[in-house]
Design an enzyme around this catalytic site. Structure first.
Site, mmCIF file in Angstrom:
data_model
loop_
_atom_site.group_PDB
_atom_site.id
_atom_site.type_symbol
_atom_site.label_atom_id
_atom_site.label_comp_id
_atom_site.label_asym_id
_atom_site.label_seq_id
_atom_site.Cartn_x
_atom_site.Cartn_y
_atom_site.Cartn_z
ATOM 1 N N GLU A 304 -25.141 14.730 -24.393
ATOM 2 C CA GLU A 304 -26.054 13.831 -25.712
ATOM 3 C C GLU A 304 -27.653 13.661 -25.165
ATOM 4 O O GLU A 304 -28.503 13.873 -25.985
ATOM 5 C CB GLU A 304 -25.492 12.571 -25.982
ATOM 6 C CG GLU A 304 -26.111 11.986 -27.221
ATOM 7 C CD GLU A 304 -27.193 10.802 -26.595
ATOM 8 O OE1 GLU A 304 -27.710 10.214 -27.861
ATOM 9 O OE2 GLU A 304 -27.348 10.796 -25.603
ATOM 10 N N GLU A 305 -27.573 13.219 -24.047
ATOM 11 C CA GLU A 305 -28.955 12.876 -23.215
ATOM 12 C C GLU A 305 -29.785 14.104 -23.378
ATOM 13 O O GLU A 305 -31.041 14.168 -23.165
ATOM 14 C CB GLU A 305 -28.828 12.344 -22.020
ATOM 15 C CG GLU A 305 -27.828 11.020 -21.755
ATOM 16 C CD GLU A 305 -28.566 9.832 -22.461
ATOM 17 O OE1 GLU A 305 -29.615 10.007 -23.195
ATOM 18 O OE2 GLU A 305 -27.870 8.988 -22.244
ATOM 19 N N HIS A 432 -32.113 3.501 -19.558
ATOM 20 C CA HIS A 432 -32.573 4.795 -18.656
ATOM 21 C C HIS A 432 -32.955 4.503 -17.525
ATOM 22 O O HIS A 432 -33.961 5.157 -16.986
ATOM 23 C CB HIS A 432 -33.595 5.541 -19.824
ATOM 24 C CG HIS A 432 -32.991 6.309 -21.012
ATOM 25 N ND1 HIS A 432 -33.429 6.933 -22.011
ATOM 26 C CD2 HIS A 432 -31.630 6.538 -21.114
ATOM 27 C CE1 HIS A 432 -32.933 7.255 -22.730
ATOM 28 N NE2 HIS A 432 -31.607 7.218 -22.322
#
Length: 496
Positions: A304-305, A432
């Site tokens: 997803e990242e 993050h």
């Protein structure tokens, strides 16, 4: 089944989700919301989150980036956990290959570091050349003059970062610097190459303040020379989605529950998105004590990242007939932010002007009613803008919904009054970052959202009566957006 043996088990071409027709292996009581919620424990959520952190910290990378040892351990763990439930689920690994990229970047002007961040999929390069301001947002070839021997300076906005980089290269620029249009640093992804507009040039992001200062100097007649250095590494990696569907329940009426399993490079990703991963895992484990009328399919998606790659691959793998069996997708990405809000995706579009397919409004209402009437908690709508793994379902015309406790956005005073915490501070200050570990989790938010997930699974596992009648999904086209770090999907979100 572990990744070392999956090649003999499943191939890319063989994957089409096999809908089970056998009855559940034992007589079980029907699922009820209050019973399913009651068996969810903070201690189980915390222990499983610690397991994910351990997977990251026992590797040199100290993260769970897709295809890494830490992420592969996560995939194995998820498979083993649901496969051990006595045949309650049919479990599969879905492999796919994506281009992984990593590296570093720097930009200096007159000896001053501009705080540059690398755009993923940027090529490497080192240049010391004048900057040239690009007109408008750099989304049209007409915005560019002849940029041979120069570095393009481009504003964020209106189109994908990859288009800006490709157009800069087509105009002759040797590199591109994209500056933010909001008061934050900027990083993101160009999207996996190739692009029809041409090859990418070395591309980095800088803040609005840094970009504005450079632009103003150029506008004042100064020649501004930038020293840019980009070192990029790219490699193809095989990674896996984990798919578990109940053996019981109507296979022609399916609830798909999703969460992404990968982290960014900077840390173990325990809120983003270990919380969603663990939240739906714990619900899946406890659900195995009950029977369902409708099939429940848990899908833990990878990569997803790097741009919703796992969910895009998963939805693309489904035939039209299989898509038509999915009544609703519920996605959970970051559900334990330390300075949380209880955010519910705005399925009806009443708050943010972007609605989902028919059924999305009803999913929003289910969560709103649950928080207000069952949990006794406040909630707020959250933008339904395609920035997480529900987006491919939206694009396929499938109803979607979900919960979100916030990322880099700033908590307002109104939200502080509703949820506590600290106004003027990010929902997750470790978003993050290295500090996104178990200590970063807000366990109050975690357990409440896990219970909300359980309520939705129990409700739709019993009946889809609250949703509109089933229709054939109609694919929709998302508006062009840039792929931006800073929001859900997570390292590289779609924002304008």
């Amino acid at each position: 089944m572990h990744l070392s043996s999956v090649a003999s088990f499943l191939t890319l071409s063989s994957f089409a989700f096999a809908i089970p027709t056998s009855p559940q292996p034992r007589a079980l009581p029907p699922v009820q919301s209050n019973l399913l919620r009651r068996v969810l424990l903070r201690s189980n959520l915390l222990a499983k989150s610690q397991t994910l952190e351990d997977f990251a910290y026992t590797t040199p990378e100290r993260n769970r980036v897709f295809g890494s040892p830490g992420h592969n351990a996560t995939v194995n763990y998820l498979y083993d956990q649901v496969a051990a439930l006595g045949g309650y689920y049919n479990v599969q690994l879905q492999p796919f290959v994506e281009l992984y990229t990593s590296g570093s970047a720097s930009v200096n002007v007159a000896g001053a570091d501009q705080g540059a961040s690398l755009f993923t999929y940027s090529p490497s390069g080192t240049f010391s050349e004048p900057l040239a301001t690009v007109a408008n947002f750099g989304c049209d070839p007409a915005d560019y003059t002849d940029l041979a021997g120069q570095i393009a300076l481009i504003s964020r906005g209106s189109c994908e970062f990859g288009l800006k980089s490709a157009l800069a290269g087509a105009a002759g620029a040797d590199a591109a610097i994209i500056y933010n249009n909001i008061d934050e640093d900027l990083a993101g992804t160009l999207g996996a190459p190739p692009r029809p507009e041409g090859a990418y040039v070395p591309t980095v992001g800088i803040s609005l303040a840094a970009g504005t200062a450079l632009k103003d100097s150029i506008a004042g007649g100064a020649t501004v020379t930038a020293d840019i250095n980009v070192v990029s590494v790219m490699e193809n990696r095989t990674t896996y989605n984990v798919i578990a569907q109940t053996s019981g329940g109507d296979p022609n009426n399916v609830l798909v529950v999703t969460a992404h399993t990968d982290s960014v490079e900077e840390g173990p990703g325990i809120n983003d998105n270990g919380s969603g991963t663990v939240g739906i895992l714990e619900v899946a484990i406890q659900l195995a004590k009950y029977s369902v009328n409708n099939a429940i399919r848990f899908v833990w998606v990878s990569a997803e990242e790097f741009g919703l790659l796992g969910s895009e691959f998963y939805v693309a793998s489904l035939s039209d007939a299989e898509k038509a069996k999915i009544r609703l997708n519920l996605n959970f990405d970051m559900i334990a932010s330390p300075n949380y809000k209880y955010g519910i995706y705005d399925g009806d579009g009443s708050s943010f002007g972007v609605s989902g397919a028919p059924g999305s409004a009803e999913a929003e209402k289910l969560f709103q009613d649950y928080f207000a009437n069952d949990a006794g908690l406040k909630s707020v709508p959250d933008s339904f803008d395609g920035r997480s793994d529900y987006a491919p379902f939206q694009d396929a015309g499938i109803a979607a919904g979900g919960l979100f406790t916030g990322a880099e956005g700033i908590k307002t005073e109104e939200e502080q009054a509703l949820f506590g915490g600290q106004a003027g501070v990010a929902y997750d200050v470790n978003y993050h970052a290295e500090g996104d570990n178990v200590k970063n989790l807000n366990m109050d938010a975690f357990i409440q959202n896990a219970k909300a997930i359980a309520h939705a699974v129990a409700t739709y596992g019993g009946s889809f009566a609250s949703l509109p009648p089933k229709t054939v999904p109609r694919a929709v086209k998302r508006a062009a957006k840039d792929l931006t770090r800073g929001g859900r999907f997570d390292k590289y979100h779609l924002t304008l």
